[in-house]
Design a protein around this motif. Structure first.
Motif, PDB file in Angstrom:
ATOM      1  N   GLU A 104     -36.084 -22.025 -38.473  1.00 16.98           N
ATOM      2  CA  GLU A 104     -35.002 -21.100 -38.167  1.00 16.98           C
ATOM      3  C   GLU A 104     -34.672 -21.103 -36.667  1.00 16.98           C
ATOM      4  N   GLU A 105     -35.708 -21.146 -35.846  1.00 18.09           N
ATOM      5  CA  GLU A 105     -35.476 -21.205 -34.405  1.00 18.09           C
ATOM      6  C   GLU A 105     -34.812 -22.518 -34.015  1.00 18.09           C
ATOM      7  N   ARG A 107     -32.852 -24.344 -35.864  1.00 20.08           N
ATOM      8  CA  ARG A 107     -31.453 -24.284 -36.295  1.00 20.08           C
ATOM      9  C   ARG A 107     -30.626 -23.427 -35.333  1.00 20.08           C
ATOM     10  N   TYR A 108     -31.226 -22.350 -34.826  1.00 19.60           N
ATOM     11  CA  TYR A 108     -30.525 -21.455 -33.899  1.00 19.60           C
ATOM     12  C   TYR A 108     -30.155 -22.188 -32.609  1.00 19.60           C
ATOM     13  N   LEU A 112     -26.589 -23.266 -31.029  1.00 19.65           N
ATOM     14  CA  LEU A 112     -26.238 -22.741 -29.708  1.00 19.65           C
ATOM     15  C   LEU A 112     -25.805 -23.859 -28.768  1.00 19.65           C
ATOM     16  N   THR A 237     -21.642  -9.465 -32.624  1.00 20.89           N
ATOM     17  CA  THR A 237     -21.858 -10.480 -33.657  1.00 20.89           C
ATOM     18  C   THR A 237     -22.402  -9.888 -34.946  1.00 20.89           C
ATOM     19  N   CYS A 239     -25.467  -9.114 -35.425  1.00 21.09           N
ATOM     20  CA  CYS A 239     -26.869  -9.465 -35.591  1.00 21.09           C
ATOM     21  C   CYS A 239     -27.747  -8.315 -35.129  1.00 21.09           C
ATOM     22  N   ASP A 275     -31.172 -11.152 -28.292  1.00 27.01           N
ATOM     23  CA  ASP A 275     -31.215 -12.034 -29.456  1.00 27.01           C
ATOM     24  C   ASP A 275     -32.658 -12.265 -29.860  1.00 27.01           C
ATOM     25  N   LYS A 276     -32.866 -12.604 -31.113  1.00 31.11           N
ATOM     26  CA  LYS A 276     -34.208 -12.705 -31.672  1.00 31.11           C
ATOM     27  C   LYS A 276     -35.031 -13.785 -30.994  1.00 31.11           C
ATOM     28  N   TRP A 277     -34.411 -14.921 -30.701  1.00 33.13           N
ATOM     29  CA  TRP A 277     -35.160 -16.057 -30.173  1.00 33.13           C
ATOM     30  C   TRP A 277     -35.136 -16.115 -28.648  1.00 33.13           C
TER      31      TRP A 277
END
Length: 485
Positions: A104-105, A107-108, A112, A237, A239, A275-277
Motif C-alpha cells: 500500500e505504501e 502504491r502511494y 505521488l 481529499t 482522506c 498523510d498516513k505515509w
C-alpha cells in the motif's frame, strides 16, 4: 549500462581474482619476483585494492537532494545475472534509507511521483532477525526495488561536513566546495553472502521552510511540559487526517523535554504530517527552549520589592550588562556595564514594582557586551498579590466629547511629622494626577486631584490609586470604579 550488467561482470571478475588470492598463487613472472618473497602486508594491500575495484564496479551512484522530513522516492533496477534462481537479501547501512516493503505504501508513492513502472504484490519476504528484506528472482529476472530516503535530523554541524577541492576559480578567489552531507548504501547480497550490486545514494541537504517558531522559557534542570494546539484540520481529499482524531476539531501536540543547566538553549524541529505515509510535513516548527535559573518572588502590586541575585565570574574577565524583559517593572542595579573579574562574585539588586496581580514570568539576562554572548539568565517567577484596600469610590464619566472628568479625594497624613508621598496608578492611560508628588505636615489632610481620560464606548473599569512613600512602599490604596455612560 544498468546495474545488472555491472553485477554480472563484477561477479565473474571476483571469482577469478578470489581464486588467485585465496590460494596465494600469485604468478612470479607477472612482476618478476617469487610469490614467497611477497610480504603478508603487500598481499593484504593487493587484496584490499582488488576488493575496492570490485566494489566500485558493482556500485551505482545516485545524487539525491533532500530536505528535512520529506520522503524522497526512487526505484533501483536490479537483475539476477545468473542462470539459476537467487534469493537476494537487501541491506541498508542507514535506517534513513529503507526499502518500501508495504504494498500500500509502495502504491502511494508511485502515484505521488507518477512512476509508470509495474508494482508487484507481496514481493518481499520479511524474517525476524534478518539483515533486511529478501526477494526471490528467477534466472535473468529484473525487478524494480522501491527505496525511500527520509531524514528527521537537522544538525548545525551540517555546514562543517564539506569536502573542498583546491580548484582555483579565475573569477572568484576561493576554493570550490562540494557539499555532500552523507553517503548511504544499499547492498544486494546473493545466497552465499557475496555482494551482487550496491546502490550508493549521495544526499545533499536543501533548505527547509519553517512555518512557525516558538521560543519558550523554563526553569533549569526541570522537565518542560507544553501543549501546542493545532488549528482545526480539514482535508480536501477526504482522506484520514493525521494527527486530528475528529475532523474539524482542534488537536493538541504535547511536548516533554528534559531540562538543562542555565543558560543552555535547546533547539529542535517538530514536523506535523497530515498523510498516513508521511510523505512530506504539512508544517515544520522550530522550537527554542531557554533553561534559566529560577528565582521565586512574592510581592504586592504597586509596591517596590527588592531581590538579590549572585553573578559568578568564570575563567576570563568580562564586561557585563544586565537586561530585563520588563524594564518598566524591573530595574537592575548596576544598570550600566561593569567588569566581572575571573572567579569573582557580583551581587545584583533587582527593584520590582509590578502593577498587575497574578502569577507571571519575567527574565533577566546578563550579557557579555564584547562577545555578545549570554553569561547567565534568570527566570523570575512572580506571585503578585493585590493590596489591602483602604477606601473605595465610584465615579461616573460621560462617554464621547468634552474634556474628560475631574474628581477629588482626600488623604490624611497618619504620622505626626511632615512626610512626602508619591501617587501611582495601575492604569496611567485612564487616570492622571494633578500632582504626582506632594508633602503635608503631620496629621494634616491633602486633596488629591484626579483627571479621568475620555472614553468612546460605555463600560466600566477599576483603577487602583497607590499612596507610596519615597521608598515606594505603599501607605494606602484606593479603589476607584469608573462607569463610562
Amino acid at each position: 549500462m544498468t546495474a545488472a550488467c555491472f553485477s554480472s561482470t563484477a561477479r565473474n571478475t571476483a571469482q577469478a581474482h578470489r581464486l588467485e588470492i585465496d590460494g596465494d598463487r600469485i604468478p612470479s613472472f607477472r612482476h618478476g619476483i617469487r610469490a614467497d618473497t611477497i610480504m603478508p602486508e603487500e598481499r593484504r594491500s593487493k587484496a584490499e585494492g582488488i576488493t575496492n575495484m570490485l566494489s566500485q564496479a558493482i556500485t551505482t551512484q545516485h545524487l539525491l537532494y533532500a530536505s528535512l522530513g520529506s520522503a524522497e522516492y526512487m526505484e533501483f533496477v536490479f537483475k539476477n545475472p545468473f542462470n539459476v534462481p537467487q534469493t537476494v537479501t537487501i541491506h541498508s547501512d542507514d535506517p534513513e534509507l529503507s526499502v518500501i516493503t508495504n504494498t500500500e505504501e509502495w502504491r502511494y508513492f508511485k502515484a505521488l511521483t507518477r512512476s509508470p513502472t509495474a508494482l508487484e504484490e507481496n514481493m518481499f519476504h520479511l524474517e525476524e532477525g534478518a539483515p533486511g528484506p529478501r526477494v526471490y528472482l528467477r534466472p535473468k529476472e529484473s525487478v524494480h526495488i522501491p527505496l525511500k530516503y527520509q531524514s528527521f535530523l537537522c544538525d548545525h554541524t551540517m555546514a562543517l561536513q564539506v569536502q573542498c577541492r583546491p580548484e582555483f576559480d579565475s573569477d572568484r578567489a576561493f576554493q570550490k566546495c562540494d557539499l555532500i552531507f552523507c553517503e548511504n548504501h544499499v547492498t544486494f547480497r546473493a545466497e552465499d553472502g557475496k555482494p551482487m550490486a550496491i546502490c550508493q545514494v549521495n544526499v545533499e541537504p536543501t533548505p527547509h521552510v519553517v512555518d512557525q517558531t516558538f521560543r519558550l522559557y523554563h526553569p533549569e534542570l526541570c522537565f518542560l511540559k507544553k501543549a501546542i494546539r493545532l488549528p482545526p484540520w480539514h482535508d480536501p481529499t477526504g482522506c484520514a487526517c493525521y494527527p486530528s482524531n475528529v475532523p474539524g476539531e482542534p488537536q493538541d501536540v504535547y511536548l516533554k523535554v528534559p531540562g538543562s543547566p542555565s543558560p543552555h538553549i535547546k533547539m529542535f524541529f517538530v514536523m506535523v504530517f497530515t498523510d498516513k505515509w508521511m510523505a512530506a510535513p504539512s508544517q515544520i516548527w522550530q522550537i527554542y527552549i531557554h533553561f534559566l535559573e529560577r528565582v521565586d518572588i512574592s510581592c504586592v502590586t504597586g509596591q517596590r520589592s527588592c531581590q538579590s541575585l549572585v553573578l559568578r565570574g568564570k575563567q576570563a574577565v568580562r564586561k557585563v550588562k544586565c537586561f530585563s524583559s520588563h524594564p518598566k517593572e524591573i530595574k537592575v542595579d548596576p544598570a550600566g556595564v561593569f567588569v566581572l573579574p575571573p572567579a569573582a562574585v557580583q551581587e545584583l539588586q533587582l527593584k520590582m514594582q509590578p502593577w498587575q496581580a497574578g502569577s507571571r514570568f519575567l527574565y533577566v539576562n546578563a550579557v557579555d557586551v564584547e562577545q555578545q554572548r549570554l553569561v547567565t539568565a534568570w527566570l523570575l517567577c512572580l506571585n503578585v498579590h493585590r493590596p489591602v484596600l483602604s477606601k473605595a469610590f465610584e465615579v461616573c464619566v460621560p462617554v464621547g466629547g468634552g474634556r474628560g472628568s475631574s474628581r477629588k479625594i482626600t488623604y490624611t497624613n497618619p504620622y505626626t511629622s511632615s512626610r512626602t508621598f508619591l501617587l501611582r496608578s495601575d492604569h496611567p492611560d485612564l487616570l492622571q494626577f494633578k500632582e504626582d508628588k506632594f508633602q503635608i505636615g503631620g496629621g494634616e489632610s491633602y486633596t488629591i486631584g484626579l483627571r479621568f481620560a475620555l472614553s468612546q464606548s460605555p463600560g466600566s473599569a477599576e483603577i487602583l490609586v497607590y499612596v507610596n512613600n519615597l521608598e515606594e512602599k505603599t501607605e494606602e490604596t484606593f479603589c476607584v470604579k469608573v462607569n463610562y455612560s
